[in-house]
Design an enzyme around this catalytic site. Structure first.
Site, PDB file in Angstrom:
ATOM      1  CE  LYS A 128      25.420 -65.378 -19.167  1.00  0.00           C
ATOM      2  NZ  LYS A 128      25.561 -65.214 -20.628  1.00  0.00           N
ATOM      3  CB  SER A 182      22.218 -65.814 -22.677  1.00  0.00           C
ATOM      4  OG  SER A 182      23.617 -65.777 -22.583  1.00  0.00           O
ATOM      5  CB  SER A 186      24.955 -63.149 -24.194  1.00  0.00           C
ATOM      6  OG  SER A 186      24.348 -64.089 -24.839  1.00  0.00           O
TER       7      SER A 186
END
Length: 493
Positions: free
Chosen positions: A81, A156, A180
């Site tokens: 990420k 997210s 997330s």
């Protein structure tokens, strides 16, 4: 599609160690899949092909020389990420204000991955500064769900989840501030874990809300997730919130769970996360999962967490307050974007112009909410009250764990919603985190494991499993047992 990429990480690692496959072959197969599919899914913001192949070649050399490999996942590539710093790749956090920025240091998680011999394929798309539930808040465009490209993959960390579902990577790393990791996992039929707060270092994890953020592992199976969890967890003196405690034996727990025996395990169903407001197919899947746990020998009962109804309000006061403080560092003076620096503007004007151009609407919204909540006249009325509610939520869970070992709930109230469906309705977007955010407020650990496809729309549903702080191994035992009993699911592609 190269069949190599459909293998789970544990199998790939074993085949690499046995010289049946090379790490370069596996890494190249993943890179080929990214090249073939990412225009459709947009899971990646940056692909580091040369760096990944170089790291893979180092593992292959060690295998050829008969050397001991650095970890059980050595040679298996991973998607990272874009909120974790990397010296050899940009770290943008999905924001224009950090476009092209390269960190002078690696995050501790990044360092651990490199030391474990895990090639990093690149950085995945995300909601800007991890603020969002759909990955539509990325300054670089939304990620699409491989199960249905007209739906969101969650957020997210939708990029990491989509990369797994699209077979672009067998492993991924995410961060979880209010769900997330777990929420995108639920929407893409992957496994995602939010470890106990403080057990995975936040050094080099660009802060959204410091008391809530936690890095964690993602994969397509519970065992793969456990193997990755073992790599990234551990005390770090560079993180002041790091917990100096032994890492639970998550891999042993996952292996034990595959036997499918949950006799003596006490499972609680949260009363407040079961009932109205849920998509019928999600509730049906959840009830079927609870029945499956009972069939495995678990003792199931209902637990009452009365303050959960205030969790959403408390979270969306605490989180913006921390965002307001953390994002003050993006001042156009030290790093990142700088607008109006032509000598005709004051330093204050440069800062205002840069932040106006560099931050997206959702980030600005949360900064304003947080600044208001922290202002002198409202600090006690809002922020302090929210912190008191946070304590009550943690006590609710502590009380529940006196009578049960783990707690379960749906991971999301519905399956993946349509692109653009909630983007102009912040409240509807915030409500989507209803099931996951109480855990972040309490600092405990949680997992989302696929529980099938909803009969409503044939899209994935996730079962959320929660456990007390430092009892992450319980997640893996229950999750692996449920996964084995559930049986294989069809894939997105």
């Amino acid at each position: 599609m190269n069949e190599i990429i459909r293998s789970d990480a544990a199998t790939l690692a074993a085949r690499i160690a046995a010289k049946e496959l090379s790490s370069v072959e596996v890494t190249q197969a993943c890179l080929d899949q990214i090249a073939a599919t990412d225009e459709r899914y947009h899971a990646f913001l940056h692909v580091a092909a040369d760096e990944a192949l170089g790291a893979a070649a180092v593992v292959d050399e060690a295998v050829a020389a008969g050397e001991r490999l650095p970890s059980p996942l050595a040679g298996v590539p991973l998607a990272l990420k874009d909120v974790f710093t990397t010296v050899d790749m940009p770290t943008t956090c999905g924001s224009k204000i950090l476009q092209g920025w390269r960190s002078p240091y690696d995050a501790t998680v990044t360092t651990k991955l490199r030391a474990a011999g895990i090639p990093i394929l690149g950085k995945t798309n995300m909601d800007e500064f991890a603020m969002g539930s759909s990955t539509e808040n990325s300054a670089y465009g939304p990620t699409r769900n491989p199960w249905n490209v007209e739906r969101v993959p969650g957020g997210s960390g939708g990029g990491s989840a989509a990369a797994l579902a699209a077979f672009q990577a067998p492993l991924a790393i995410g961060s979880d501030t209010g769900g997330s990791i777990r929420q995108p996992a639920a929407l893409t039929a992957t496994v995602g874990v939010k470890p106990t707060y403080g057990t995975v270092s936040r050094y080099g994890l660009v802060a959204c809300a410091s008391s809530l953020d936690q890095g964690g592992p993602c994969a397509r199976t519970v065992l793969d997730t456990a193997l990755l969890h073992q790599v990234i967890a551990g005390h770090d003196i560079r993180d002041s919130t790091s917990v100096d405690a032994p890492v639970p034996d998550v891999v042993g727990a996952a292996r034990a769970g595959t036997a499918g025996d949950l006799k003596g395990v006490r499972v609680g169903v949260v009363k407040q996360l079961r009932g109205e407001g849920y998509q019928p197919g999600v509730l049906a899947s959840f009830e079927a999962a609870v029945e499956q746990l009972t069939a495995l020998g678990a003792e199931v009962s209902e637990v009452d967490c009365p303050h959960f109804e205030y969790a959403l309000a408390a979270y969306y006061l605490i989180l913006p307050s921390e965002v307001s403080s953390n994002l003050a560092r993006f001042d156009a003076m030290r790093y990142g974007l700088r607008i109006g620096d032509d000598g005709s503007h004051s330093a204050e004007e440069v800062m205002a112009l840069t932040r106006a151009a560099g931050f997206g609407p959702e980030v600005k919204r949360r900064i304003m909410i947080g600044t208001y909540a922290l202002s002198a006249g409202y600090y006690d009325a809002y922020y302090n009250q929210a912190q008191k509610v946070r304590t009550l939520i943690a006590r609710d869970l502590d009380a529940a764990y006196e009578s049960v070992d783990v707690v379960v709930s749906p991971a999301t109230p519905t399956t993946a919603f349509g692109l653009g469906e909630k983007v102009d309705d912040p409240l509807a977007m915030y409500l989507f985190d209803l099931c996951t955010l109480p855990l972040n407020l309490a600092g405990n650990c949680g997992m989302s494991v696929p529980s099938g496809l909803s009969p409503d729309d044939d899209l994935p549903v996730g079962l959320q499993i929660m456990a007390p702080a430092l009892a992450d191994d319980r997640l893996y035992r229950v999750g692996a047992a449920y996964e084995a009993a559930r049986g294989p699911l069809r894939s997105a592609i």
